[in-house]
Design a protein around this motif. Sequence first.
Motif, PDB file in Angstrom:
ATOM      1  N   ASN A   1       0.819  -1.217   0.000  1.00 24.09           N
ATOM      2  CA  ASN A   1       0.000   0.000   0.000  1.00 24.09           C
ATOM      3  C   ASN A   1       0.847   1.258   0.000  1.00 24.09           C
ATOM      4  O   ASN A   1       2.001   1.262   0.413  1.00 24.09           O
ATOM      5  CB  ASN A   1      -1.036   0.010   1.134  1.00 24.09           C
ATOM      6  CG  ASN A   1      -0.545   0.307   2.531  1.00 24.09           C
ATOM      7  OD1 ASN A   1      -1.317   0.541   3.425  1.00 24.09           O
ATOM      8  ND2 ASN A   1       0.760   0.271   2.785  1.00 24.09           N
ATOM      9  N   ILE A   2       0.265   2.325  -0.521  1.00 25.87           N
ATOM     10  CA  ILE A   2       0.873   3.652  -0.491  1.00 25.87           C
ATOM     11  C   ILE A   2      -0.180   4.639   0.019  1.00 25.87           C
ATOM     12  O   ILE A   2      -1.382   4.361  -0.045  1.00 25.87           O
ATOM     13  CB  ILE A   2       1.367   4.123  -1.880  1.00 25.87           C
ATOM     14  CG1 ILE A   2       0.217   4.020  -2.899  1.00 25.87           C
ATOM     15  CG2 ILE A   2       2.558   3.299  -2.344  1.00 25.87           C
ATOM     16  CD1 ILE A   2       0.531   4.709  -4.205  1.00 25.87           C
TER      17      ILE A   2
ATOM     18  N   THR B   1       4.205  11.166   2.901  1.00 34.38           N
ATOM     19  CA  THR B   1       3.841   9.935   2.210  1.00 34.38           C
ATOM     20  C   THR B   1       4.357   8.724   2.979  1.00 34.38           C
ATOM     21  O   THR B   1       5.291   8.814   3.770  1.00 34.38           O
ATOM     22  CB  THR B   1       4.439   9.891   0.788  1.00 34.38           C
ATOM     23  OG1 THR B   1       5.841  10.047   0.914  1.00 34.38           O
ATOM     24  CG2 THR B   1       3.879  10.992  -0.084  1.00 34.38           C
ATOM     25  N   LEU B   2       3.760   7.576   2.710  1.00 30.66           N
ATOM     26  CA  LEU B   2       4.148   6.326   3.339  1.00 30.66           C
ATOM     27  C   LEU B   2       4.009   5.222   2.306  1.00 30.66           C
ATOM     28  O   LEU B   2       3.232   5.341   1.347  1.00 30.66           O
ATOM     29  CB  LEU B   2       3.250   6.057   4.549  1.00 30.66           C
ATOM     30  CG  LEU B   2       1.733   6.073   4.299  1.00 30.66           C
ATOM     31  CD1 LEU B   2       1.232   4.731   3.861  1.00 30.66           C
ATOM     32  CD2 LEU B   2       1.022   6.523   5.550  1.00 30.66           C
TER      33      LEU B   2
ATOM     34  N   TYR C   1       8.301  -1.399   5.539  1.00 29.96           N
ATOM     35  CA  TYR C   1       7.409  -0.249   5.690  1.00 29.96           C
ATOM     36  C   TYR C   1       8.232   0.989   5.958  1.00 29.96           C
ATOM     37  O   TYR C   1       9.196   0.950   6.731  1.00 29.96           O
ATOM     38  CB  TYR C   1       6.419  -0.464   6.844  1.00 29.96           C
ATOM     39  CG  TYR C   1       5.508   0.723   7.055  1.00 29.96           C
ATOM     40  CD1 TYR C   1       4.625   1.152   6.070  1.00 29.96           C
ATOM     41  CD2 TYR C   1       5.539   1.434   8.251  1.00 29.96           C
ATOM     42  CE1 TYR C   1       3.799   2.244   6.249  1.00 29.96           C
ATOM     43  CE2 TYR C   1       4.705   2.533   8.448  1.00 29.96           C
ATOM     44  CZ  TYR C   1       3.841   2.937   7.443  1.00 29.96           C
ATOM     45  OH  TYR C   1       3.032   4.024   7.625  1.00 29.96           O
ATOM     46  N   GLU C   2       7.854   2.078   5.350  1.00 30.98           N
ATOM     47  CA  GLU C   2       8.434   3.360   5.694  1.00 30.98           C
ATOM     48  C   GLU C   2       7.334   4.410   5.688  1.00 30.98           C
ATOM     49  O   GLU C   2       6.679   4.655   4.678  1.00 30.98           O
ATOM     50  CB  GLU C   2       9.546   3.773   4.720  1.00 30.98           C
ATOM     51  CG  GLU C   2      10.167   5.089   5.165  1.00 30.98           C
ATOM     52  CD  GLU C   2      11.408   5.503   4.391  1.00 30.98           C
ATOM     53  OE1 GLU C   2      11.720   4.862   3.365  1.00 30.98           O
ATOM     54  OE2 GLU C   2      12.076   6.462   4.817  1.00 30.98           O
ATOM     55  N   GLY C   3       7.127   5.023   6.882  1.00 27.88           N
ATOM     56  CA  GLY C   3       6.092   6.033   6.994  1.00 27.88           C
ATOM     57  C   GLY C   3       5.742   6.295   8.442  1.00 27.88           C
ATOM     58  O   GLY C   3       6.391   5.794   9.354  1.00 27.88           O
ATOM     59  N   GLY C   4       4.691   7.099   8.627  1.00 27.85           N
ATOM     60  CA  GLY C   4       4.262   7.426   9.978  1.00 27.85           C
ATOM     61  C   GLY C   4       3.391   6.333  10.571  1.00 27.85           C
ATOM     62  O   GLY C   4       2.774   5.555   9.833  1.00 27.85           O
ATOM     63  N   LYS C   5       3.378   6.254  11.903  1.00 30.53           N
ATOM     64  CA  LYS C   5       2.403   5.397  12.595  1.00 30.53           C
ATOM     65  C   LYS C   5       1.500   6.328  13.383  1.00 30.53           C
ATOM     66  O   LYS C   5       1.839   6.777  14.481  1.00 30.53           O
ATOM     67  CB  LYS C   5       3.125   4.392  13.480  1.00 30.53           C
ATOM     68  CG  LYS C   5       3.934   3.389  12.648  1.00 30.53           C
ATOM     69  CD  LYS C   5       4.176   2.117  13.410  1.00 30.53           C
ATOM     70  CE  LYS C   5       4.675   1.016  12.491  1.00 30.53           C
ATOM     71  NZ  LYS C   5       5.000  -0.207  13.255  1.00 30.53           N
TER      72      LYS C   5
ATOM     73  N   LYS D   1      10.718   2.946  10.049  1.00 33.20           N
ATOM     74  CA  LYS D   1      11.206   2.221   8.874  1.00 33.20           C
ATOM     75  C   LYS D   1      11.529   0.809   9.324  1.00 33.20           C
ATOM     76  O   LYS D   1      12.324   0.620  10.248  1.00 33.20           O
ATOM     77  CB  LYS D   1      12.426   2.907   8.273  1.00 33.20           C
ATOM     78  CG  LYS D   1      12.889   2.232   6.981  1.00 33.20           C
ATOM     79  CD  LYS D   1      13.645   3.158   6.042  1.00 33.20           C
ATOM     80  CE  LYS D   1      15.092   3.271   6.483  1.00 33.20           C
ATOM     81  NZ  LYS D   1      15.873   4.026   5.457  1.00 33.20           N
ATOM     82  N   THR D   2      10.903  -0.189   8.686  1.00 38.94           N
ATOM     83  CA  THR D   2      11.020  -1.566   9.117  1.00 38.94           C
ATOM     84  C   THR D   2      11.425  -2.455   7.967  1.00 38.94           C
ATOM     85  O   THR D   2      10.811  -2.401   6.902  1.00 38.94           O
ATOM     86  CB  THR D   2       9.658  -2.084   9.644  1.00 38.94           C
ATOM     87  OG1 THR D   2       9.233  -1.237  10.695  1.00 38.94           O
ATOM     88  CG2 THR D   2       9.759  -3.511  10.144  1.00 38.94           C
ATOM     89  N   TYR D   3      12.477  -3.263   8.189  1.00 39.75           N
ATOM     90  CA  TYR D   3      12.783  -4.399   7.310  1.00 39.75           C
ATOM     91  C   TYR D   3      12.745  -5.621   8.220  1.00 39.75           C
ATOM     92  O   TYR D   3      13.453  -5.658   9.232  1.00 39.75           O
ATOM     93  CB  TYR D   3      14.178  -4.293   6.707  1.00 39.75           C
ATOM     94  CG  TYR D   3      14.397  -3.114   5.801  1.00 39.75           C
ATOM     95  CD1 TYR D   3      14.050  -3.182   4.452  1.00 39.75           C
ATOM     96  CD2 TYR D   3      14.962  -1.949   6.290  1.00 39.75           C
ATOM     97  CE1 TYR D   3      14.270  -2.094   3.610  1.00 39.75           C
ATOM     98  CE2 TYR D   3      15.174  -0.862   5.459  1.00 39.75           C
ATOM     99  CZ  TYR D   3      14.830  -0.940   4.117  1.00 39.75           C
ATOM    100  OH  TYR D   3      15.036   0.134   3.303  1.00 39.75           O
ATOM    101  N   GLU D   4      11.962  -6.627   7.887  1.00 39.80           N
ATOM    102  CA  GLU D   4      11.867  -7.771   8.792  1.00 39.80           C
ATOM    103  C   GLU D   4      11.658  -9.049   7.989  1.00 39.80           C
ATOM    104  O   GLU D   4      10.872  -9.068   7.040  1.00 39.80           O
ATOM    105  CB  GLU D   4      10.710  -7.569   9.776  1.00 39.80           C
ATOM    106  CG  GLU D   4      10.774  -8.491  10.979  1.00 39.80           C
ATOM    107  CD  GLU D   4       9.797  -8.036  12.056  1.00 39.80           C
ATOM    108  OE1 GLU D   4      10.223  -7.394  13.030  1.00 39.80           O
ATOM    109  OE2 GLU D   4       8.603  -8.333  11.937  1.00 39.80           O
TER     110      GLU D   4
END
Lengths: 358, 358, 358
Positions: free
Chosen positions: A246-247, A264-265, A292-296, A306-309
């Motif tokens: 998603n964007i 943007t996310l 994921y990169e964006g606001g929570k 920013k998450t890489y998992e």
Amino acid sequence: YVQVRYNRLLETNPSLKSEHDKSIGDKTGFLIRRARLVFSGNVHERVFIYIQPDLASTPSGSSTIHFAQLRDAYFDLSLDKKKEFRLRVGQSKVPYGFENMQSSQNRLTLDRNDALNSAVPNERDLGVFFYWAPDKIRKRFSYLVSNGLKGSGDYGVFGLGIYNGQTANKPEANNNQHVVARFSYPLALKSGQIIEPGIQAYNGSYTVTPDQLSSNKIFGGTFNDRRVAGSLVVYPQPFGFQTEYNIGKGPQYDPETLSIQLKTLKGGYAQAMYLLKVKDQILIPFVKAQYYEGGKKTELDARYSKTYETEIGVEWQPIPAFELATQYTITNRTTKDGRALNNHQFGNLLRLQAQFNF
Amino acid sequence: YVQVRYNRLLETNPSLKSEHDKSIGDKTGFLIRRARLVFSGNVHERVFIYIQPDLASTPSGSSTIHFAQLRDAYFDLSLDKKKEFRLRVGQSKVPYGFENMQSSQNRLTLDRNDALNSAVPNERDLGVFFYWAPDKIRKRFSYLVSNGLKGSGDYGVFGLGIYNGQTANKPEANNNQHVVARFSYPLALKSGQIIEPGIQAYNGSYTVTPDQLSSNKIFGGTFNDRRVAGSLVVYPQPFGFQTEYNIGKGPQYDPETLSIQLKTLKGGYAQAMYLLKVKDQILIPFVKAQYYEGGKKTELDARYSKTYETEIGVEWQPIPAFELATQYTITNRTTKDGRALNNHQFGNLLRLQAQFNF
Amino acid sequence: YVQVRYNRLLETNPSLKSEHDKSIGDKTGFLIRRARLVFSGNVHERVFIYIQPDLASTPSGSSTIHFAQLRDAYFDLSLDKKKEFRLRVGQSKVPYGFENMQSSQNRLTLDRNDALNSAVPNERDLGVFFYWAPDKIRKRFSYLVSNGLKGSGDYGVFGLGIYNGQTANKPEANNNQHVVARFSYPLALKSGQIIEPGIQAYNGSYTVTPDQLSSNKIFGGTFNDRRVAGSLVVYPQPFGFQTEYNIGKGPQYDPETLSIQLKTLKGGYAQAMYLLKVKDQILIPFVKAQYYEGGKKTELDARYSKTYETEIGVEWQPIPAFELATQYTITNRTTKDGRALNNHQFGNLLRLQAQFNF
């Protein structure tokens, strides 16, 4: 169902924390992640009720835990005899994302992906939703759950909703309602394989409320909050594959201006799994990679994340009433908020979960 | 079951308070002490679930009361067909002390003894427990409850557990798990009399958390927390006797250094009772004397406490669904913490409790 | 049952707020007003239990909502075989006012009248109540509910109670118990019409507690709290009429001295309704006018309140499981407390409520 977890095995970095699971990291131990009772039934041929409290919730500001809080409290009002057209009124899941719709009881990984779950943490909100699905497809949705194929349940082929937008169990904080729409269709191939592509989007205003702010130097306020997502699910018969992306835009902490900005996310995940039946037992190895990169929006200062998992695991179901899931998680997370301007954590851990179904 | 209390009769000292019962002392009145619903059952021949919320709980920091909070949420996973070997996963009673295991529904005195209950206030914690008892003894444990002999229920002849150690409904606060072991055997004499001796011990680390401290001049931190206890129960057929004693170490407020220190603790109780059946009604007069000196780890500043208390009372059960208990309490309590360096209270009061069983 | 509301239609003044319904006014949206489950039954021929948690409650000080909190937790202990004489022990409705006794499930207007409800907000308290009604009248009370005539349920022809007096889910705060008495008789006329006149009064001490005060310049304390009320109900067969009025004394914010004083209060309401059956559907148009001037003891600084309100609406029950109520409210409210010395709001709004019965 109830889920009990222990996350401290083979842990390489105790500073690594997660908003999904408070028992990851330093000074934690056993955790009851979910303890849910369902009260449901048809109280009339046209009215179905569903009330699900969770008994492992914490009121904000309390240092004691395990209070009962609503997850679902809704009513399906069928508009026709075949129940193809339904209005759902109350607090229920917002139709955005396949994995968000899928019950945690059925999900393979211990937590949902950040990319789509950050759109609706807790997956639910308060409002009115319309669902439509042909009778034949309703039966197919039902089959995908009852046969252990890890389906999402029936959120319609088409869904349309209007809801508060501050997420579940939070009071509305602005004069604007969110609107969401979703289209998802489980195609049955001649081979017997079922494939479900989906698309969904929402738009609304989210208010970052004062209790979310790290100090009185940061201002909250009302921000546009909108996203669009695509989903593709190949059900595990026996090999399965699942991906979503998603964007969008939403509030996000900006460490340069020390303020919350509309930004943007983007992000998504891909997962592969294999369903193995050994006599009466079921074994499902899986691997999932997410980004994921964006606001929570619901977290401290609408935290930048920013998450890489990568998760590699297996779910073992020796009897239908009991499941044991174990997964090795390799994670790389950067968060930025008013309290920690640049918190970068990398680490691995082995996680265990015992789940009892009833 | 539900318990409603009134404690203000014949009260000689309104400054006398109790952590067990908030309706003792000045400016109190009627109190719902417990309101519990049980959801339980065998969801599989090997899996038994037990979920018990209490509807008379208060989140910390809230001035409103009567919220639903978990007491028990556990699963018994039987390792063999006869269910002699069981794993219990979730939040459940920590096998330490006979009176702690005994349900409040069955206990004669209105509150538990300080000496052993201060080891595990609320009696429960989150973890994994192993229980073993031969089939024949499991039936005997069951008989002792169902025949009104005030048994503890089945916590095994042998029990072994690993748990967080911060007590029920509190999050873990250190990297150490508590370990507990217990051995208890109900001997049936040829006369029909049943006698149950027991022994138990635990060891772990307890963290005095910031929300427990009276001011920022006192420091919490992690302390060793260990105890060993002996128990002896002679079931009331018709005359009964019950005694327990424990010694150990744990955090304790020290008024000389105005700090929390690791200190020794000791104490126990002895109780005699007589079970009288008059037609269909049951009448059980009892007398209990208790003593405790040591810290109370979960209270303000791990409060120092010295208690001498005598309780004389009677439980009357005119019908199985309803019990009325009344007891005259003669108490002498000294507590020391950062807020009250030496609070010595002496007094008597008459207490009433209506209990409804369902 | 569950009630979901939306109150923002045709709103003329967003500053207009209500203590009854937090979703009236600026920055609000959908609201779950009530989500209640009932656990009840006869556990013995002489003992009836009734436990009703509400799943849409908020602990004080929490910014998250939808926690489970007790409404009712009581036991009826019948003193005779015909159950004409009963003792009710626990938290239950205080027998003061017809509309207070009437379930929200049965009430026509979305909220209760200020005049009598300000005597016992939440309608309940903790104590012991005695009720007496002849068998024949008990059946009539029952008939008035089950036949859709919007009865109050059976709170006796005569009721007498002793209770804490701080209202439901609040701990007792003084050494005085409230006493209440009520007499109410449903007369069956030869025409079949049923008319119920009633009279009720209570006396006690209410303590304005520190958490109710707007600043530390205002003092709380214990005040006399007493009222007397008259009621008259003509059940809708098909035309109905209902009126109640009360006068009394209680704590009230005084803007002249900026303190809380013991002052007089008065007010009531009148309502007319017409029960229309169209095939299997039920339609009840109604109009209600209410007036109150006096203190609201449980609110901020025992807030002074003057209310004139007219409600015109209709309840539509297409199937027994589902009701839709809509009402147009014309309201004129003045409140005075330490935070807002003179807050006068006038406005109209259209309110919607979906209710699901189970």
